[in-house]
Scaffold this active site. Structure first.
Site: not given
Length: 376
Positions: A237, A359
């Site tokens: 991806e 994050e």
């Protein structure tokens, strides 16, 4: 790529001329039926599966040729691709981890754009923390029965199939006991509920599996091996598929430059600095994508790419609004739909969250670096 350039010039005309510059993230609602026919035209001409091995029906094109393909597509204003999840995520996964029978069953319909796919990863309690998946599947004779909920599932309302990460070992936790199933979407045990975004459109969906079935052989890898297969898909991806993503980025930047030129802003060094900075950032994304493709073995390159493109794209959305001035806050008139700049600004608020939040990507990079330091 001269052949592809000529094909685009000859085919992105007539009824398909309306597709130029449409579709893609935040704009997947545009010209859907016509874009489905466009995908079939690409498939019939042999342009789907360009990078697949010839043994699996592809052209076996090298990275340089695939890059040229994306660049030519961008220059021609090719529409956002509806078959990209099948072509660039599932197909490489099947080639790497699937059985010959699975490749024979699923790759040809993807290459012909006859079957569209979606990705069943994120859940309400397992977004960026993919190992917390709770969707379950049990083997019942010659079928798997799947029960659970997925969320933020792109294009699920159009998809014929979904590759689903689910828990197949009772009592298992985290990375253990997960399996990677291929599940048909058009059956009574599957329901799709659109999620209305800030843009007012709904390309993301909730997907509910209530005893949905799939054949026992539609498992990629062994039972319990789903984490390895799923992370393999994530690597694909963030590999060649990111070059396709940058098609839309380049088009968006071109539109911003055109507005700035029309408003006479290019004579102001403050504006030209921001535009040049955006252009430099786009080149950085391209080179990072190429670096990721040339990397050998697993590494942090995909996470670095996400950390680069997500905030860059958010800044691009802000720039798109800023170059229009006060007019950017107004709808142009009935039916009061968002402009391209407004849609870009609103949709990019999610860029640092979906596809693995920034994050989480920072944690991946930190763990990799600290682990390497600890080993040293």
């Amino acid at each position: 790529m001269e052949e592809f350039r000529e094909w685009l010039a000859a085919n992105l005309t007539g009824e398909f001329a309306a597709l130029a510059g449409t579709g893609g993230p935040g704009r997947e609602h545009e010209n859907v039926e016509l874009r489905v026919r466009w995908e079939k035209a690409l498939g019939a001409a042999g342009w789907i599966g360009l990078g697949w091995p010839t043994t699996h029906g592809g052209a076996g094109a090298d990275v340089a040729t695939q890059v040229a393909f994306f660049e030519e597509y961008a220059r021609a204003g090719g529409p956002g691709r509806l078959s990209h999840i099948g072509e660039y995520l599932l197909a490489p996964t099947l080639i790497a981890y699937g059985t010959p029978e699975q490749c024979e069953r699923f790759l040809p319909p993807i290459a012909r754009a006859e079957e569209l796919w979606c990705q069943g990863y994120s859940e309400p309690g397992a977004g960026s923390d993919l190992a917390a998946v709770q969707t379950r599947a049990t083997l019942d004779g010659d079928v798997w029965r799947v029960t659970g909920q997925k969320v933020w599932t792109s294009l699920a309302h159009l998809a014929d199939w979904c590759f689903v990460l689910c828990r197949t070992e009772p009592g298992s936790t985290r990375h253990r006991g997960l399996s990677y199933l291929l599940v048909p979407m058009r059956q009574p045990g599957v329901s799709v509920r659109p999620i209305v975004q800030l843009t007012g459109t709904s390309e993301f969906n909730e997907v509910f599996f209530d005893g949905a079935v799939t054949e026992a052989g539609n498992i990629v890898g062994a039972p319990g091996d789903g984490w390895r297969v799923a992370t393999g898909t994530l690597a694909f991806e963030r590999g060649i598929a990111t070059l396709g993503q940058q098609i839309g980025f380049a088009r968006e930047l071109d539109e911003i430059v055109a507005v700035a030129r029309d408003r006479g802003l290019l004579d102001d060094p403050l504006w030209t600095d921001r535009i040049v900075d955006a252009w430099v950032g786009l080149q950085t994304l391209r080179h990072q994508a190429l670096r990721t493709l040339s990397a050998t073995g697993p590494g942090i390159e995909p996470s670095v790419a996400k950390l680069l493109w997500a905030p860059w794209h958010q800044r691009l959305g802000e720039l798109a609004m800023d170059v229009q001035g006060a007019a950017a806050t107004l709808a142009e008139g009935e039916p009061y739909e968002l402009s391209a700049a407004q849609r870009l600004f609103l949709f990019t608020r999610a860029d640092t969250i979906y596809g693995g939040s920034n994050e989480v990507q920072r944690n991946i990079v930190a763990n990799h670096v600290l682990g390497r330091v600890g080993r040293g």
